[in-house]
Design an enzyme around this catalytic site. Structure first.
Site, PDB file in Angstrom:
ATOM      1  N   ASP A 104       0.798  -1.234   0.000  1.00 42.51           N
ATOM      2  CA  ASP A 104       0.000   0.000   0.000  1.00 42.51           C
ATOM      3  C   ASP A 104       0.831   1.284   0.000  1.00 42.51           C
ATOM      4  O   ASP A 104       0.289   2.365  -0.183  1.00 42.51           O
ATOM      5  CB  ASP A 104      -0.987  -0.001   1.177  1.00 42.51           C
ATOM      6  CG  ASP A 104      -0.337  -0.420   2.486  1.00 42.51           C
ATOM      7  OD1 ASP A 104       0.872  -0.722   2.483  1.00 42.51           O
ATOM      8  OD2 ASP A 104      -1.043  -0.448   3.501  1.00 42.51           O
ATOM      9  N   GLU A 110      11.227  -4.268  12.954  1.00 41.27           N
ATOM     10  CA  GLU A 110      12.383  -3.941  12.118  1.00 41.27           C
ATOM     11  C   GLU A 110      13.674  -4.203  12.888  1.00 41.27           C
ATOM     12  O   GLU A 110      14.627  -4.782  12.367  1.00 41.27           O
ATOM     13  CB  GLU A 110      12.302  -2.484  11.651  1.00 41.27           C
ATOM     14  CG  GLU A 110      11.134  -2.184  10.702  1.00 41.27           C
ATOM     15  CD  GLU A 110       9.796  -1.946  11.409  1.00 41.27           C
ATOM     16  OE1 GLU A 110       9.722  -2.114  12.651  1.00 41.27           O
ATOM     17  OE2 GLU A 110       8.818  -1.601  10.718  1.00 41.27           O
TER      18      GLU A 110
END
Ligand SMILES: *[C@@H]1O[C@H](CO)[C@@H](O)[C@H](O)[C@H]1NC(C)=O
Length: 335
Positions: A196, A281
């Site tokens: 997206d 992350e």
């Protein structure tokens, strides 16, 4: 005596020159050949004409000029995209695939959150014209977002990104597309690109030369205009972020790329599905690199080339109403 010799040479020169000029003038004049030779020439000319007419009738397009070969030295960018079925899925994937089409030497690793490849995604990949590998990895029940839970409660796409890492390391089979993992020693860069976000084609050239882990800012994320590394003297010295700045790597998934050889040299490095919010992350990167060794890109992290955009969930009130009356939109038409 000397003077006379000079004159002799001058006369000799002039005579040769006029001979040459005469010969040149004769070129292109109709030749004084015999009528027999002329007829033969005319015959050949008509044959040539006939041949070119026949060639034109065949309508064969002239062979395309050879494309310059892609320089083998250019590392391949492996773009890893987790995706799951929802109303806007096709729209998002079409938009992303057409951005990726602008990038040379790119390989799309699309990982479906599904039990088996779906026709929608398989068809889209086949029609994309991209080099791709199609993987599937179903998110385990316990990690699945529950109905009505906001997206940030648990990280999404973890299982899928880890499946892509396993394929890149030659430890997982593919469901479609190019099934062989990159050859040993291949030069490559791995980038995790959700379906997206919005990506500038320039971003991919920024990451192509990644040696370890490269980083850059991401727009419209973390409640800020942008989040990103702070750079001094060409080195990352900190991070511009408003939220939990003490995370080891306060970076968005879209804000870094990793060299393929580094990923393969650390076979245990992957995303931790139990990582607390915002630490996904870091769970990969802390296995790979020290924050001070991050390679700043995008003009020392002063340019935003990727945006954390969100697509609004479409409202289906009318659709549901029509469906109750048995007049819903044709389910045979893929949207
Ligand atoms: C980044 O900063 C370093 C040190 O100030 C400088 O040498 C280098 O040219 C800069 N790079 C870019 C792409 O602006």
């Amino acid at each position: 005596m000397k003077l006379k010799l000079k004159n002799v040479f001058l006369v000799y020169f002039l005579v040769s020159l006029s001979g040459l000029l005469y010969a040149l003038l004769q070129l292109g004049q109709p030749c004084d050949c015999s009528p027999h030779l002329r007829a033969a020439a005319e015959h050949l000319r008509r044959k040539d004409l006939k041949i070119s007419q026949l060639q034109a009738e065949l309508g064969r397009p002239p062979p395309a000029p050879a494309q310059p070969p892609e320089p083998e030295a250019l590392p391949t960018i492996y773009v890893v995209t987790p995706t799951y079925a929802r109303l806007v899925q096709k729209a998002e994937l079409i938009r992303l695939s057409q951005t990726l089409s602008l990038v040379p030497r790119l390989h799309w690793v699309l990982v479906e959150d599904a039990e088996a490849p779906t026709p929608l995604v398989s068809g889209l990949l086949a029609a994309s014209g991209l080099r791709f590998t199609h993987l599937v990895a179903l998110t385990p029940k316990g990690q699945r977002l529950r109905e009505g839970e906001p997206g940030w409660v648990r990280p999404r796409g973890v299982e899928q990104r880890n499946r892509a890492l396993a394929w890149l390391r030659g430890k997982e089979a593919a469901a479609g597309g190019e099934r062989e993992p990159p050859p040993v020693g291949a030069r490559g860069v791995v980038y995790f690109a959700d379906d997206d976000n919005t990506y500038s084609r320039e971003l991919f050239e920024e990451m192509r030369g990644t040696r370890g882990v490269s980083v850059w800012p991401v727009g419209l994320v973390g409640g800020l205009r942008f989040e990103g590394p702070q750079v001094q003297g060409g080195q990352v010295v900190g991070f511009h972020t408003a939220w939990e700045p003490d995370r080891p790597f306060p970076l968005d998934m879209a804000g870094f790329a990793v060299s393929l050889s580094l990923l393969r040299s650390r076979p245990g490095a992957q995303f931790d599905p139990t990582a607390p919010r915002g630490h996904l992350e870091s769970s990969l990167l802390s296995h790979l690199i020290d924050p001070k060794d991050l390679e700043p890109r995008a003009s020392n992290c002063t340019r935003v080339l990727v945006w954390h955009t969100r697509t609004e969930k479409p409202k289906m009130k009318q659709e549901e109403q029509l469906q109750r009356q048995g007049r819903g939109s044709d389910p045979g038409i893929e949207v």
